[in-house]
Structures are given as structure tokens and as C-alpha cells.
Design an enzyme around this catalytic site. Structure first.
Site, mmCIF file in Angstrom:
data_model
loop_
_atom_site.group_PDB
_atom_site.id
_atom_site.type_symbol
_atom_site.label_atom_id
_atom_site.label_comp_id
_atom_site.label_asym_id
_atom_site.label_seq_id
_atom_site.Cartn_x
_atom_site.Cartn_y
_atom_site.Cartn_z
ATOM 1 N N GLU A 187 29.679 42.068 -15.519
ATOM 2 C CA GLU A 187 28.735 41.091 -14.954
ATOM 3 C C GLU A 187 28.894 41.038 -13.442
ATOM 4 O O GLU A 187 30.020 41.060 -12.930
ATOM 5 C CB GLU A 187 29.016 39.705 -15.543
ATOM 6 C CG GLU A 187 28.098 38.632 -14.973
ATOM 7 C CD GLU A 187 28.255 37.297 -15.664
ATOM 8 O OE1 GLU A 187 28.055 37.229 -16.896
ATOM 9 O OE2 GLU A 187 28.582 36.320 -14.976
ATOM 10 N N HIS A 210 19.903 38.009 -16.383
ATOM 11 C CA HIS A 210 20.060 36.633 -16.865
ATOM 12 C C HIS A 210 18.812 35.851 -16.436
ATOM 13 O O HIS A 210 18.240 36.126 -15.378
ATOM 14 C CB HIS A 210 21.277 35.953 -16.233
ATOM 15 C CG HIS A 210 22.594 36.569 -16.575
ATOM 16 N ND1 HIS A 210 23.764 35.846 -16.586
ATOM 17 C CD2 HIS A 210 22.944 37.835 -16.910
ATOM 18 C CE1 HIS A 210 24.778 36.644 -16.919
ATOM 19 N NE2 HIS A 210 24.300 37.856 -17.117
ATOM 20 N N GLU A 270 28.007 24.112 -32.411
ATOM 21 C CA GLU A 270 27.855 25.334 -31.610
ATOM 22 C C GLU A 270 27.353 26.479 -32.512
ATOM 23 O O GLU A 270 26.485 27.256 -32.109
ATOM 24 C CB GLU A 270 29.206 25.677 -30.947
ATOM 25 C CG GLU A 270 29.267 26.978 -30.174
ATOM 26 C CD GLU A 270 28.219 27.129 -29.081
ATOM 27 O OE1 GLU A 270 27.740 26.115 -28.546
ATOM 28 O OE2 GLU A 270 27.853 28.271 -28.773
ATOM 29 N N GLN A 291 40.294 30.352 -7.784
ATOM 30 C CA GLN A 291 39.394 30.735 -8.872
ATOM 31 C C GLN A 291 39.745 29.955 -10.157
ATOM 32 O O GLN A 291 38.869 29.421 -10.799
ATOM 33 C CB GLN A 291 39.608 32.227 -9.086
ATOM 34 C CG GLN A 291 38.484 32.981 -9.722
ATOM 35 C CD GLN A 291 38.956 34.409 -10.014
ATOM 36 O OE1 GLN A 291 39.976 34.878 -9.497
ATOM 37 N NE2 GLN A 291 38.225 35.088 -10.852
HETATM 38 P P1 FAD Z 1 21.708 26.052 -24.906
HETATM 39 O O1 FAD Z 1 21.934 27.081 -25.947
HETATM 40 O O2 FAD Z 1 20.337 25.517 -24.752
HETATM 41 O O3 FAD Z 1 22.731 24.866 -25.225
HETATM 42 C C1 FAD Z 1 22.972 23.821 -24.291
HETATM 43 C C2 FAD Z 1 23.494 22.579 -25.031
HETATM 44 O O4 FAD Z 1 22.446 22.008 -25.770
HETATM 45 C C3 FAD Z 1 24.606 22.885 -26.036
HETATM 46 O O5 FAD Z 1 25.518 21.814 -25.994
HETATM 47 C C4 FAD Z 1 23.879 22.961 -27.353
HETATM 48 O O6 FAD Z 1 24.715 22.605 -28.449
HETATM 49 C C5 FAD Z 1 22.775 21.929 -27.159
HETATM 50 N N1 FAD Z 1 21.537 22.297 -27.876
HETATM 51 C C6 FAD Z 1 20.916 23.490 -27.869
HETATM 52 N N2 FAD Z 1 19.776 23.439 -28.593
HETATM 53 C C7 FAD Z 1 19.682 22.169 -29.053
HETATM 54 C C8 FAD Z 1 18.723 21.489 -29.840
HETATM 55 N N3 FAD Z 1 17.630 22.099 -30.295
HETATM 56 N N4 FAD Z 1 18.966 20.178 -30.111
HETATM 57 C C9 FAD Z 1 20.056 19.548 -29.653
HETATM 58 N N5 FAD Z 1 21.008 20.156 -28.888
HETATM 59 C C10 FAD Z 1 20.809 21.443 -28.598
HETATM 60 N N6 FAD Z 1 24.107 29.756 -15.800
HETATM 61 C C11 FAD Z 1 23.272 30.071 -14.766
HETATM 62 O O7 FAD Z 1 22.744 29.174 -14.090
HETATM 63 N N7 FAD Z 1 23.011 31.390 -14.450
HETATM 64 C C12 FAD Z 1 23.541 32.423 -15.149
HETATM 65 O O8 FAD Z 1 23.282 33.581 -14.849
HETATM 66 C C13 FAD Z 1 24.429 32.129 -16.243
HETATM 67 N N8 FAD Z 1 24.980 33.096 -16.988
HETATM 68 C C14 FAD Z 1 25.784 32.775 -18.077
HETATM 69 C C15 FAD Z 1 26.317 33.811 -18.858
HETATM 70 C C16 FAD Z 1 27.121 33.522 -19.959
HETATM 71 C C17 FAD Z 1 27.666 34.660 -20.804
HETATM 72 C C18 FAD Z 1 27.429 32.161 -20.270
HETATM 73 C C19 FAD Z 1 28.324 31.842 -21.431
HETATM 74 C C20 FAD Z 1 26.906 31.135 -19.494
HETATM 75 C C21 FAD Z 1 26.082 31.422 -18.398
HETATM 76 N N9 FAD Z 1 25.510 30.409 -17.605
HETATM 77 C C22 FAD Z 1 24.682 30.734 -16.542
HETATM 78 C C23 FAD Z 1 25.835 28.999 -17.861
HETATM 79 C C24 FAD Z 1 24.817 28.343 -18.845
HETATM 80 O O9 FAD Z 1 23.545 28.304 -18.245
HETATM 81 C C25 FAD Z 1 25.336 26.935 -19.152
HETATM 82 O O10 FAD Z 1 26.521 26.999 -19.903
HETATM 83 C C26 FAD Z 1 24.340 25.979 -19.798
HETATM 84 O O11 FAD Z 1 24.890 24.662 -19.725
HETATM 85 C C27 FAD Z 1 24.035 26.249 -21.253
HETATM 86 O O12 FAD Z 1 23.239 27.348 -21.412
HETATM 87 P P2 FAD Z 1 22.877 27.889 -22.909
HETATM 88 O O13 FAD Z 1 21.870 28.937 -22.721
HETATM 89 O O14 FAD Z 1 24.082 28.189 -23.646
HETATM 90 O O15 FAD Z 1 22.178 26.541 -23.464
#
Ligand code: FAD
Length: 291
Positions: free
Chosen positions: A17, A78, A155, A209
Site C-alpha cells: 500500500e 481506494h 463485524e 508512528q
Molecule cells: P463500513 O464497512 O461502512 O463500517 C463502518 C462502521 O459502520 C462499522 O463499525 C460497521 O460495523 C458499521 N456499519 C456498517 N454497515 C452498517 C449498517 N448497515 N448498519 C449499521 N452499522 C453499520 N480511510 C481513508 O480515508 N482512506 C483510505 O484510503 C483508507 N484505506 C483503508 C484501507 C484499509 C485496508 C482499512 C482497514 C481502512 C482504510 N481506511 C481508509 C479507513 C476506513 O475508511 C475507516 O476505518 C472507516 O471508519 C470505516 O471504513 P469501512 O469501509 O470499513 O466502513
């Protein structure tokens, strides 16, 4: 080759990444790093999307296109939705289609108080992207729970929602305790979910970090890791060596436990990525040879 097909072909997928440089940094810094990272021949390189939909967004598609079309390596763009409208997503997916960047890591993004998006969760974004082209959709997952929700069962519910909406594989949040990841995989398999979940590994090579990362994602810190960090805090070189060794040990353990992939958060540091790759190349080749 599409990332989905790489998982079919290989027993262990190894990827990197990178993040686009800030507007205040010269763009050449990433070109130099990318050039060095590409030489290590990972299966793909992912490019992050600026938190809160910041100005780095255009750079995400630009760099993903560079990796794919100039370096000839698979790339993963992303894309977050928390502060994007449908129109924003339309423009970005159009651009990715045009550049033949076929893999999208569809994310919600962190809530920084600037939510103006048409989507509340990543699974909704995935569902929308499906109608925008032949994209391979990948999701994020959290072996120790998400910061808004530490309940592992919820989760796994979310993992199922993302699969229903088109995710073909996942990349995990970073972790320092492999047992947390193994426990998560167990929970996933109890639901009969069979999908590649790459382990996110971040080599910690400086003291600042570690503080920032653990505040952000609240990954648990095993005693062994804490001791190493404390012992070598005052010596940047020793800390870097210890951080590299710790990441290598994590990866060797994961590889021996039949994980489907390792995603290395390189922090745009080709030296560290090279040192780790050199240490694990033979092991990864052996695993893929046996496949
Ligand atoms: P979601 O899957 O939408 O989940 C977010 C929260 O909402 C969770 O607690 C979940 O349990 C809850 N949830 C989901 N769906 C529902 C529903 N229908 N009803 C009720 N609750 C629900 N951030 C950036 O800004 N840029 C990046 O490039 C970036 N890259 C990342 C790469 C990786 C591998 C990871 C692990 C994270 C990255 N992030 C990035 C951070 C990420 O955007 C955050 O962790 C964010 O808070 C959650 O994103 P998600 O897509 O997992 O969200």
C-alpha cells in the site's frame, strides 16, 4: 490480471500500500519510492484515498493508473464515500474505467465531521459501484473490531453485508497480534464464509508512528512488541531493525498458517519494504510453488 483472479491462481498473494504525497510535498518523492517498490514485484499495489475526500483524490486515480499502465503492475484504487456524492463517485469511476484501473477498495472513510455523502456505509458504495463498470470490489475488515464497534460478531455481519454487495476479497486493518487475526478468521469460518482476507501488516520503524497508529486504530499491542519498542526507543537504527524483524516474524507465522494474502503498509518506504521482501521471498515462492 484482476486481483480476484490472482487469488484463484496463487495460494498467497503479497501486496503493498502507498499513499499519494500531500500537496505540500513534491510529487517526485512518490515516483522515486514507486519505482523502487515496483522492482520488488508485489502482486498489486494499492493507493489510498485522502481522508475526508481531500485534494489527494485525483492523485489516487493518477497513481493507480501509473502503476497499471506505465509499470504494468495490477493496482487497487481506494475510494471512500463518507464525503462523496453520487456525482463525485460517477466522475471517479468514469476516470478509473477510462484508465483501466479495475480494482476498487470501497470504503466508508472516517467521520471527520464533514459528511456530505450520499452513502452512509461501505456496502452501499459497493452496491452503487457495481452499476458503474466491471470493477472488482474489495472491502476493509477489522480483526479486532472497528473503532465504532468492537463487537466481532457485528463485524462479521458487516463482512457478510459487503459480500452480498459485491466484495470478492478483504484487506484487514493492521494488527500486531497474529492471534487476534486467527480468532477473527475462526469467527468468519463459523459462518461458512470462504473468501480471501489479506492480513494487513505495518512495520513500525519509528517511535512516533506507533503512538499515532495505536491512537487511530486501537490495535492491541502484545507485551513482546511493547518491550521491543520501549527498549530501542532512543536508537532510531535499532528500532528500525527491530520493527523490520517483528514484521518479518509476523509474516512468516501467517504464511505458515495458510493465510490467503499479506498486505504490507509500506508507508512509502521502499527500503523497509525491500528488507521485508528479501526476508520472505523464498517462503512466499515455496508456498506458491506447492499450490
Ligand atoms: P463500513 O464497512 O461502512 O463500517 C463502518 C462502521 O459502520 C462499522 O463499525 C460497521 O460495523 C458499521 N456499519 C456498517 N454497515 C452498517 C449498517 N448497515 N448498519 C449499521 N452499522 C453499520 N480511510 C481513508 O480515508 N482512506 C483510505 O484510503 C483508507 N484505506 C483503508 C484501507 C484499509 C485496508 C482499512 C482497514 C481502512 C482504510 N481506511 C481508509 C479507513 C476506513 O475508511 C475507516 O476505518 C472507516 O471508519 C470505516 O471504513 P469501512 O469501509 O470499513 O466502513
Amino acid at each position: 490480471m484482476n486481483i480476484r483472479d490472482k487469488f484463484k491462481e496463487k495460494k498467497l498473494v503479497f501486496s503493498f500500500e502507498v499513499f499519494p504525497p500531500k500537496n505540500t510535498s513534491p510529487v517526485k518523492t512518490i515516483y522515486k519510492a514507486l519505482n523502487d517498490l515496483v522492482k520488488l514485484n508485489p502482486d498489486f499495489i494499492s493507493v489510498t484515498y485522502g481522508a475526508g475526500g481531500s485534494l489527494t483524490n485525483n492523485k489516487t486515480s493518477e497513481l493507480a493508473s501509473l502503476i497499471k499502465n506505465v509499470y504494468g503492475l495490477e493496482s487497487l484504487a481506494h475510494l471512500t464515500c463518507i464525503s462523496s456524492t453520487k456525482e463525485d463517485i460517477d466522475k471517479l469511476t468514469e476516470r478509473l474505467n477510462l484508465e483501466e484501473v479495475n480494482n476498487i477498495l470501497a470504503l466508508r472513510g472516517d467521520d471527520l465531521g464533514n459528511t456530505r455523502g450520499d452513502f452512509s456505509y461501505a456496502n452501499e458504495l459497493m452496491n452503487y459501484i457495481k452499476s458503474k463498470g466491471d470493477f472488482n470490489i474489495i472491502g476493509a475488515c477489522y480483526p479486532e473490531g472497528h473503532i465504532d464497534n468492537k463487537n466481532i460478531s457485528l463485524e462479521v455481519d458487516n463482512l457478510e453485508r459487503k459480500i452480498e454487495n459485491g466484495a470478492t476479497s478483504f484487506i484487514s486493518q493492521l494488527f500486531f497480534d497474529n492471534n487476534a487475526y486467527y480468532k477473527f478468521l475462526e469467527e468468519v469460518s463459523k459462518r461458512n464464509i470462504d473468501i480471501p482476507i489479506q492480513a494487513g501488516i505495518m512495520p513500525v520503524v519509528n517511535g512516533k508512528q506507533i503512538k499515532r497508529i495505536t491512537e487511530l486504530c486501537k490495535a492491541s499491542i502484545p507485551l513482546k512488541f511493547r518491550k521491543i519498542m520501549e527498549k530501542y526507543e532512543g536508537s532510531p537504527e535499532a528500532l528500525r531493525e527491530a520493527g523490520i524483524a517483528y514484521a518479518v516474524e509476523q509474516i512468516i507465522d501467517l504464511s505458515s498458517s495458510d493465510v490467503s494474502g499479506i498486505h504490507l503498509y509500506t508507508m512509502n518506504n521502499p527500503y523497509v519494504a525491500k528488507r521485508i521482501s528479501e526476508n520472505i521471498d523464498t517462503i512466499i515462492n515455496e508456498i506458491n510453488r506447492r499450490a
